[in-house]
Write a protein that holds these residues in place. Structure first.
Motif, PDB file in Angstrom:
ATOM      1  N   ILE A   1      -3.749   1.814   9.588  1.00  0.00           N
ATOM      2  CA  ILE A   1      -2.911   0.619   9.486  1.00  0.00           C
ATOM      3  C   ILE A   1      -3.116   0.010   8.106  1.00  0.00           C
ATOM      4  O   ILE A   1      -4.172  -0.551   7.806  1.00  0.00           O
ATOM      5  CB  ILE A   1      -3.243  -0.412  10.586  1.00  0.00           C
ATOM      6  N   ASN A   2      -2.111   0.159   7.259  1.00  0.00           N
ATOM      7  CA  ASN A   2      -2.142  -0.397   5.899  1.00  0.00           C
ATOM      8  C   ASN A   2      -1.714  -1.853   5.972  1.00  0.00           C
ATOM      9  O   ASN A   2      -0.540  -2.188   5.832  1.00  0.00           O
ATOM     10  CB  ASN A   2      -1.217   0.406   4.981  1.00  0.00           C
ATOM     11  N   ASN A   3      -2.704  -2.709   6.194  1.00  0.00           N
ATOM     12  CA  ASN A   3      -2.421  -4.125   6.398  1.00  0.00           C
ATOM     13  C   ASN A   3      -2.722  -4.992   5.183  1.00  0.00           C
ATOM     14  O   ASN A   3      -2.132  -6.061   5.018  1.00  0.00           O
ATOM     15  CB  ASN A   3      -3.247  -4.633   7.588  1.00  0.00           C
ATOM     16  N   ALA A   4      -3.625  -4.547   4.318  1.00  0.00           N
ATOM     17  CA  ALA A   4      -4.049  -5.384   3.186  1.00  0.00           C
ATOM     18  C   ALA A   4      -2.867  -5.798   2.326  1.00  0.00           C
ATOM     19  O   ALA A   4      -2.024  -4.977   1.958  1.00  0.00           O
ATOM     20  CB  ALA A   4      -5.068  -4.632   2.337  1.00  0.00           C
ATOM     21  N   GLY A   5      -2.804  -7.087   2.022  1.00  0.00           N
ATOM     22  CA  GLY A   5      -1.710  -7.582   1.190  1.00  0.00           C
ATOM     23  C   GLY A   5      -1.996  -8.996   0.717  1.00  0.00           C
ATOM     24  O   GLY A   5      -2.777  -9.716   1.331  1.00  0.00           O
TER      25      GLY A   5
END
Length: 233
Positions: free
Chosen positions: A80-84
């Motif tokens: 899950i690419n959540n970093a932002g």
């Protein structure tokens, strides 16, 4: 059947943390991440998950995290690419290339770096899944629809970075046919951090992420969902 292993970037706070807690309760083996090992360990101990230090803007950090998970687990099933980051709320005329680069380093290039270095671990899974956390603010259909809240926001750096995330999702889905790759729009969520004016709770904001992370092999790929269903690119 072994528990499915999930790695969530940017998961020591906000939506990432809420997603981690929910997936842990559902029986998944969850790795939360933070830029420092101290923060990652502290949060992991509090919620009962595993952890790894990972700074998406530091390639060495990403490589070390992938190597650590490889040693411990041998694979991941769900990324899950959540970093932002939002990158501030300056007017478009005030945003220069440096400000844009700062946002893209995390929201776009960080996503690519993590995906690239964790692909070999996803390929060890019998059913690999990638969820890219995008935003309705990156949807042309949403920001041009006067009936949608997204049309009232003018965020040059953040919106364009999330549009890039959406295209990355489509291209990864096309180029990685053995992996289900989708984008999630959390919606206007009050994260208690950078987005305190959101009208949704963290639980509601994480609904689309959870839905896409837990699909079965018949599930979609190359699609864009919010908690109510498919939304336009």
């Amino acid at each position: 059947m072994d528990k499915r292993i999930v790695l969530i970037t940017g998961s020591s706070t906000g939506l990432g943390l809420t997603t981690a807690v929910r997936l842990k309760k559902m029986g998944y083996t969850v790795y939360i991440t933070s830029r420092t090992v101290e923060k990652a360990k502290k949060v992991a101990e509090e919620i009962g998950t595993s952890c790894v230090a990972l700074d998406v803007t530091d390639e060495e950090s990403v490589v070390k995290a992938a190597e650590s998970i490889k040693t411990k687990e041998g694979r991941i099933d769900i990324l899950i690419n959540n970093a932002g980051i939002p990158g501030g709320f300056s007017k478009p005329a005030e945003i220069d290339a440096a400000a844009m680069k700062n946002v893209f380093d995390t929201n776009v290039f960080g996503l690519v770096s993590v995906t690239h270095h964790f692909l070999s671990l996803l390929e060890k899974s019998s059913f690999p899944v990638i969820v890219n956390v995008s935003s309705g603010l990156g949807s042309f259909g949403q920001v041009q629809n006067p009936d949608k809240i997204e049309s009232k926001v003018n965020s040059l750096a953040y919106s364009s970075s999330k549009t890039a995330v959406s295209m990355l999702t489509v291209q990864y889905a096309k180029g990685l046919p053995n992996i289900k790759v989708n984008a999630a729009d959390p919606g206007p969520t009050n994260t208690g951090e950078n987005f305190s004016n959101g009208i949704q709770t963290l639980e509601e904001g994480s609904d689309a992420i959870i839905k896409l992370a837990t699909i079965d092999p018949t599930g979609p790929t190359g699609c864009f969902f919010n908690r109510d269903g498919i939304i336009p690119w």
